[in-house]
Design an enzyme around this catalytic site. Structure first.
Site, mmCIF file in Angstrom:
data_model
loop_
_atom_site.group_PDB
_atom_site.id
_atom_site.type_symbol
_atom_site.label_atom_id
_atom_site.label_comp_id
_atom_site.label_asym_id
_atom_site.label_seq_id
_atom_site.Cartn_x
_atom_site.Cartn_y
_atom_site.Cartn_z
ATOM 1 N N LYS A 253 0.852 -1.181 0.000
ATOM 2 C CA LYS A 253 0.000 0.000 0.000
ATOM 3 C C LYS A 253 0.891 1.235 0.000
ATOM 4 C CE LYS A 253 -3.572 2.440 2.573
ATOM 5 N NZ LYS A 253 -4.598 2.360 3.628
ATOM 6 N N LYS B 93 -2.307 -1.478 -3.868
ATOM 7 C CA LYS B 93 -3.148 -0.279 -3.831
ATOM 8 C C LYS B 93 -2.315 0.987 -3.833
ATOM 9 C CE LYS B 93 -6.157 1.748 -0.368
ATOM 10 N NZ LYS B 93 -6.698 1.630 0.960
#
Ligand code: PBG
Length: 329
Positions: free
Chosen positions: A195, A253
């Site tokens: 992330k 992400k």
């Protein structure tokens, strides 16, 4: 020289359909949803046109509708009122908290709907950080303890998977261990492994009022835990660690800015990969479509196909319902 004419396989829609390499279906989607206190409430999120925060009573109707559209999984976020926020995040493991109530309500309404609550402290933190702050820093291990309590409370409420999005080290192992010790052997972990510290999360933070607050005493951004967007090898290391710690599904992400990472990870691990097309990706496509600068339906399908083609098995997307309507037209 040769007689290659690559256009031969593009001559008609039927031929193109025959040789199409990537098939997108509603089964691929997980819809992130925002829940709020109160009743009869459906509040629009200004920076995400078409996305709403629902109070529990209206969430019930929404869940039924989503299931009718073929959506089988939701990733749940709650907007916590300010008076429940502190530095420990203890409201996050309140058995009667909003998240726990939302999980129960969704499972009661549609038992086949897979519920994936978000695990992170930011919606519960007075500082808007994903961890507990001590001496001006987000501290890892005490935060992991809090995340474990939070995950157990989600498991008790009936979650199918927990989705830790915090990027603390060692939390996947700690959550897995707590689940094993408490009889939650079948509850999965979808860990946000790679992330990035991304400006594309902006609209999401305004949806939950969860952005880091402006305060000299605390870090102004999330760069000590989320990854530097300039790094690629580090993403592999994060993913392998989470696989080793027992993650069932790993997450990368944001989505479209990181499809190179998705393709690389796909070559390396055998676990399913989830890709999150985040709030900022949604906002930019919607804003341009609303201005008439992009074709809404076409960019939705193109963006989701590109994510799937890169190697995603699951796609977290705010377009889930719209895309399923388009795919099933
Ligand atoms: C917080 C969290 C964020 C998102 C999911 N969980 C934001 C952040 O890390 O600041 C972003 C999702 C989106 O932008 O759609 N733990």
């Amino acid at each position: 020289m040769n007689f290659n004419r690559n256009r031969r396989l593009r001559t008609s829609q039927s031929v193109r359909d025959l040789v199409r390499e990537t098939t997108l279906t509603t089964n691929d989607f997980v819809l992130p949803i925002f829940v709020m206190e109160g009743s009869g409430k459906k509040e629009p999120i200004a920076s995400m046109p078409g996305v709403f925060r629902h109070s529990l009573d209206l969430l019930k109707e929404e869940i039924k509708d989503l299931y009718k559209h073929g959506i089988k999984a939701v990733n749940v976020y709650v907007k916590v009122s300010d008076n429940l926020k502190d530095n420990t995040g203890k409201e996050s493991w309140n058995p009667d908290g909003l998240m726990q109530a939302a999980i129960k309500l969704i499972k009661d309404t549609e038992p086949n709907m897979i519920v994936m609550p978000d695990v992170a402290l930011d919606p519960y933190s007075v500082y808007g950080h994903d961890g507990i702050i001590e001496k001006g820093e987000v501290i890892n291990d005490a935060t992991v303890d809090a995340l474990v309590r939070m995950s157990l409370s989600h498991a008790e409420a009936g979650a199918d998977f927990v989705a830790p999005s915090d990027m603390m080290d060692g939390r996947t192992f700690a959550i897995r261990q707590a689940f094993e010790e408490n009889g939650f052997t079948n509850i999965g972990i979808i860990s946000y492994a790679a992330k990035y510290a991304s400006a594309f999360y902006g609209p999401f933070r305004s949806a939950l009022d969860s952005a880091p607050v402006d305060n000299q005493e605390i870090p102004k951004d999330k760069k000590t835990y989320q990854m530097d967007f300039a790094n690629s090898r580090e993403a592999i290391r994060e993913v392998l660690d989470d696989v080793d710690e027992g993650a069932d599904i790993i997450m990368i992400k944001p989505g479209m800015p990181n499809l190179d990472i998705v393709a690389k990870v796909r070559e390396i691990i055998t676990q399913p990969i989830a890709v999150y097309q985040v709030s900022g990706e949604y906002a930019m496509l919607k804003a341009a479509s609303q201005n008439g600068w992009l074709d809404n339906d076409k960019v939705i399908l193109e963006s989701l196909h590109s994510i799937k083609r890169a190697g995603a098995d699951l796609i977290f997307t705010y377009f889930a319902k719209e895309a399923s309507l388009l795919l099933n037209k």
